[in-house]
Design a protein around this motif. Structure first.
Motif, mmCIF file in Angstrom:
data_model
loop_
_atom_site.group_PDB
_atom_site.id
_atom_site.type_symbol
_atom_site.label_atom_id
_atom_site.label_comp_id
_atom_site.label_asym_id
_atom_site.label_seq_id
_atom_site.Cartn_x
_atom_site.Cartn_y
_atom_site.Cartn_z
ATOM 1 N N GLY A 98 0.519 -1.071 -0.496
ATOM 2 C CA GLY A 98 -0.389 0.167 -0.406
ATOM 3 C C GLY A 98 1.153 1.170 0.634
ATOM 4 O O GLY A 98 0.392 2.524 -0.310
ATOM 5 N N LEU A 99 2.006 1.355 0.813
ATOM 6 C CA LEU A 99 3.104 2.235 1.292
ATOM 7 C C LEU A 99 4.002 2.821 -0.426
ATOM 8 O O LEU A 99 3.961 3.987 -1.106
ATOM 9 C CB LEU A 99 3.563 1.989 1.601
ATOM 10 N N LEU A 100 3.941 1.445 -1.083
ATOM 11 C CA LEU A 100 4.735 1.440 -2.225
ATOM 12 C C LEU A 100 3.426 1.630 -3.610
ATOM 13 O O LEU A 100 3.759 2.440 -4.262
ATOM 14 C CB LEU A 100 5.112 -0.125 -2.872
ATOM 15 N N LEU A 101 2.164 2.231 -4.006
ATOM 16 C CA LEU A 101 1.086 1.842 -4.916
ATOM 17 C C LEU A 101 1.366 3.829 -4.189
ATOM 18 O O LEU A 101 0.825 3.885 -5.144
ATOM 19 C CB LEU A 101 0.005 0.889 -4.355
ATOM 20 N N HIS A 195 -2.576 10.375 1.922
ATOM 21 C CA HIS A 195 -2.663 9.499 1.054
ATOM 22 C C HIS A 195 -2.193 7.812 1.751
ATOM 23 O O HIS A 195 -3.071 6.293 0.952
ATOM 24 C CB HIS A 195 -2.905 9.571 -0.383
ATOM 25 N N ALA A 196 -1.237 8.300 0.717
ATOM 26 C CA ALA A 196 -0.268 6.911 1.804
ATOM 27 C C ALA A 196 -0.655 6.293 3.302
ATOM 28 O O ALA A 196 -0.095 4.747 3.253
ATOM 29 C CB ALA A 196 1.280 6.737 2.211
ATOM 30 N N LEU A 197 -1.421 6.515 4.135
ATOM 31 C CA LEU A 197 -1.386 5.968 6.287
ATOM 32 C C LEU A 197 -3.270 5.297 5.332
ATOM 33 O O LEU A 197 -2.692 4.835 5.667
ATOM 34 C CB LEU A 197 -1.594 7.255 6.154
ATOM 35 N N GLY A 198 -3.186 5.906 4.354
ATOM 36 C CA GLY A 198 -4.973 5.375 3.608
ATOM 37 C C GLY A 198 -4.345 3.854 2.832
ATOM 38 O O GLY A 198 -5.116 3.440 3.111
ATOM 39 N N CYS A 199 -3.802 4.075 2.025
ATOM 40 C CA CYS A 199 -3.071 3.230 1.699
ATOM 41 C C CYS A 199 -2.978 1.604 1.930
ATOM 42 O O CYS A 199 -2.909 1.040 1.716
ATOM 43 C CB CYS A 199 -2.457 3.781 0.028
ATOM 44 N N ALA A 200 -1.564 1.850 3.514
ATOM 45 C CA ALA A 200 -1.403 1.138 4.090
ATOM 46 C C ALA A 200 -2.212 0.578 4.476
ATOM 47 O O ALA A 200 -2.904 -1.049 5.451
ATOM 48 C CB ALA A 200 0.271 2.087 4.567
#
Length: 346
Positions: A98-101, A195-200
């Motif tokens: 998720g962080l990578l995305l 956004h990175a927090l939400g994806c992860a």
């Protein structure tokens, strides 16, 4: 003429017929082998072929991107397969992807497409552990790479027909890095971090739920959620709700198609034209591209299935994925509003 331009304006340029034929032939061979042998493990070869066909070999760096997508996709599918049965390892792995995305989406549309394709391969690797007929991650990665190499062979032939070099000149790494750095500076730092927090959080929670609940075909949950992880969706809840509804509607349509046919041969006969048409008219906009790729991967991964007479588990997984995506979107939206108010008070 104006209406025609508006109709085709959602994809980049004229239809890519040569690349579409390569995608169809690349996916057709492993699917036909799967039909004749009855072994569902050939779906990994078809997934590798479709992953490789996402890149046009006629572009300057097309062959390099094709091989990179194949190798990274094989690693992602193997990691997803390996993490099955280990709840906390699966959560950490999905959170890292998720962080990578989110990090790749920061560098623009093309980098975001790479991250989305790798995350899809990870989801398929986890979801097909019990139905793929294989028992180790190495076999999954090997079949995935074989499918990609089959498409690479077809791509070399297409380049030869167009009179192009077999292997183009390599790009200058520093020039590529400068372009990506300029793209990343356009996005506010606080917005990207949320956004990175939400994806992860979303992907990590999805991976954990699939393992703790021991859900069969868990990729229906993770892929339904993955389609909603777009950078623009974090700006407002209406956009996030719209993406959730589109993701759920796509899953319901696929369920209706599979349940009405209940025949691997008929599913393959429908999947191949869809892949050829979708690749010929590949969407230029990122959101439409994500929808196209997820639907195509789902069709490929399910066209050899024999258990369509019981679709309730697939529907339940999709519902859980959409609800989880909406809950995470509401949390990130609340955090964004809180940070905005705190900044105004200062």
């Amino acid at each position: 003429m104006t209406r025609r331009r508006r109709w085709i304006g959602w994809h980049a340029g004229p239809p890519e017929l040569g690349v579409a034929v390569i995608a169809g032939l690349g996916c057709a061979l492993p699917l036909l082998l799967g039909l004749l042998s009855g072994h569902p493990g050939f779906l990994w070869a078809s997934a590798g072929a479709f992953q490789a066909s996402q890149v046009s070999p006629l572009h300057r760096y097309g062959m390099l991107r094709l091989l990179m997508l194949t190798l990274l996709g094989a690693c992602s599918a193997g990691l997803g397969f390996w993490a099955t049965g280990h709840a906390w390892a699966s959560m950490l792995l999905f959170g890292a992807f998720g962080l990578l995305l989110a990090w790749l989406q920061r560098f623009g549309k093309e980098a975001g497409k790479l991250g989305m394709n790798l995350a899809i391969c990870l989801c398929l690797g986890q979801g097909h552990t019990e139905v793929g007929g294989l028992h180790n991650a190495d076999a999954v990665a090997a079949l995935f790479i074989l499918g990609g190499l089959w498409v690479a062979l077809l791509a070399f032939g297409l380049r030869g027909l167009h009179g192009l070099r077999t292997w183009p000149h390599m790009p200058r790494l520093m020039a590529v890095l400068r372009v990506l750095r300029r793209q990343a500076k356009r996005l506010p730092e606080r917005r990207w971090r949320l956004h990175a927090l939400g994806c992860a959080l979303a992907l990590g929670s999805a991976g954990l739920i699939v393992e703790l609940a021991d859900l069969p075909r868990g990729h229906w949950l993770t892929l339904a959620l993955l389609g909603t992880l777009q950078l623009r969706a974090r700006s407002n809840l209406a956009r996030a709700l719209q993406l959730c509804m589109v993701s759920l509607a796509s899953a319901v349509l696929l369920l209706g198609l599979g349940y009405s046919l209940q025949s691997p041969a008929a599913m393959v006969a429908i999947t191949l034209p869809v892949i050829v048409l979708g690749r010929a008219l590949q969407a230029h906009r990122y959101g439409l591209y994500v929808l196209q790729v997820i639907v195509s991967f789902m069709l490929l991964s399910e066209c050899l299935a024999q258990d369509w007479q019981d679709p309730q588990q697939r529907l339940l997984n999709s519902l859980v994925g959409v609800v989880l995506a909406m809950l995470v979107a509401m949390l990130i939206h609340a955090l964004a509003r809180r940070f905005g108010q705190a900044k105004q008070e200062k």
